[in-house]
Design an enzyme around this catalytic site. Structure first.
Site, PDB file in Angstrom:
ATOM      1  NE  ARG A 178      -3.741   0.147   2.147  1.00 36.89           N
ATOM      2  CZ  ARG A 178      -4.559   0.592   3.274  1.00 36.89           C
ATOM      3  NH1 ARG A 178      -4.496   0.020   4.716  1.00 36.89           N
ATOM      4  NH2 ARG A 178      -5.438   1.824   3.197  1.00 36.89           N
ATOM      5  CB  CYS A 234      -2.107   3.839   9.584  1.00 38.71           C
ATOM      6  SG  CYS A 234      -3.328   4.564  10.367  1.00 38.71           S
TER       7      CYS A 234
END
Length: 278
Positions: A178, A234
């Site tokens: 990611r 995050c």
């Protein structure tokens, strides 16, 4: 005292009057799964707090997928379930500590001293043949008085300033694929904030799902200047919290959370996106 407590530590204090145990189990893919699991069984006396209903504000154009609630709303939630500044709060989940760490961070942000995360989570408790219950405890409401630690939090504008001018280290807590922009299962854009390094949050745990020791965490973060300001993010400000906790455990003092995280950053069209490794 260490921010992580063992199942045995909790068992020994299970019926102390100041203790409040909070079940934080949650699944992004099924927001009701945690509450259902809690209803089936939980640590005796534990109460349940829902990430999206009680520990986040409603989603809007900006602020990310799990925006921090207003202080007054959060203190109302805590007061209603009988948590006050004198409470010893122990949070647990069954997802490696990400959701329990989010509650730990939120309480620290409110100035709470005695808040801990239970090591390994609910399955370890249950597999250890420790007591479980399906009884939902009735809590006497109290009054939570916040002492907000503003230095623990940064805004999107603060992060923009770091991207443009430096001055702090950005740490992305998501999986490397990611971070590199190779895949993005949740958010509309893939990649990371320019200049950020990648430290996947699950790497603070060992193969058994236990939190690594202080010494091992120091090795894990080796090369990061302990004097430097570190801004952790995050996808939505949840799984960054284990890195915040672990950095503190490893002796880093100037650690801050970008609560909106990647999902907030990309909600501003003008914000740059980086892909690949740094």
């Amino acid at each position: 005292m260490e921010p992580i407590v063992s199942t045995r530590w909790l068992l020994a204090r299970l019926y102390e009057p100041e203790l409040v145990i909070v079940d934080c189990r949650f699944l992004l893919t099924d927001p009701e799964a945690g509450r259902k699991a809690y209803t089936e069984d939980h640590i005796p006396g534990a109460l349940y707090l829902h990430l999206e209903e009680q520990l986040s504000a409603p989603v809007s154009a900006h602020g990310g997928r799990h925006p921090l609630p207003e202080i007054s709303k959060l203190t109302t939630v805590l007061s209603k379930v009988g948590i006050n500044r004198d409470s010893i709060v122990v949070a647990y989940d069954d997802q490696g500590g990400a959701y329990a760490s989010r509650l730990w961070w939120m309480l620290k942000y409110l100035g709470h001293e005695r808040v801990y995360v239970m090591d390994q989570g609910y399955s370890a408790w249950k597999n250890g043949k420790f007591p479980v219950s399906d009884h939902q405890a009735v809590r006497i409401p109290s009054q939570y008085e916040a002492d907000v630690q503003k230095k623990m939090l940064v805004s999107m504008e603060d992060v923009q300033n770091v991207v443009n001018d430096g001055g702090a280290l950005l740490m992305d807590s998501r999986e490397s694929r990611r971070y590199e922009g190779l895949e993005e299962p949740i958010d509309p854009k893939a990649g990371h904030i320019p200049g950020a390094i990648n430290k996947f949050w699950k790497d603070v745990l060992d193969e058994q799902g236990r939190w690594k020791s202080t010494e091992v965490l120091k090795e894990h973060y080796e090369g990061i200047n302990p004097e430097q300001e570190i801004i952790v993010y995050c996808g939505s400000g949840v799984s960054a919290c284990p890195n915040v906790l672990a950095l503190g455990k490893a002796g880093y003092k100037n650690v801050k959370l970008y609560a909106g995280s990647w999902s907030d950053w990309i909600s501003y069209e003008e914000n740059p996106v980086a892909t690949g490794g740094e």
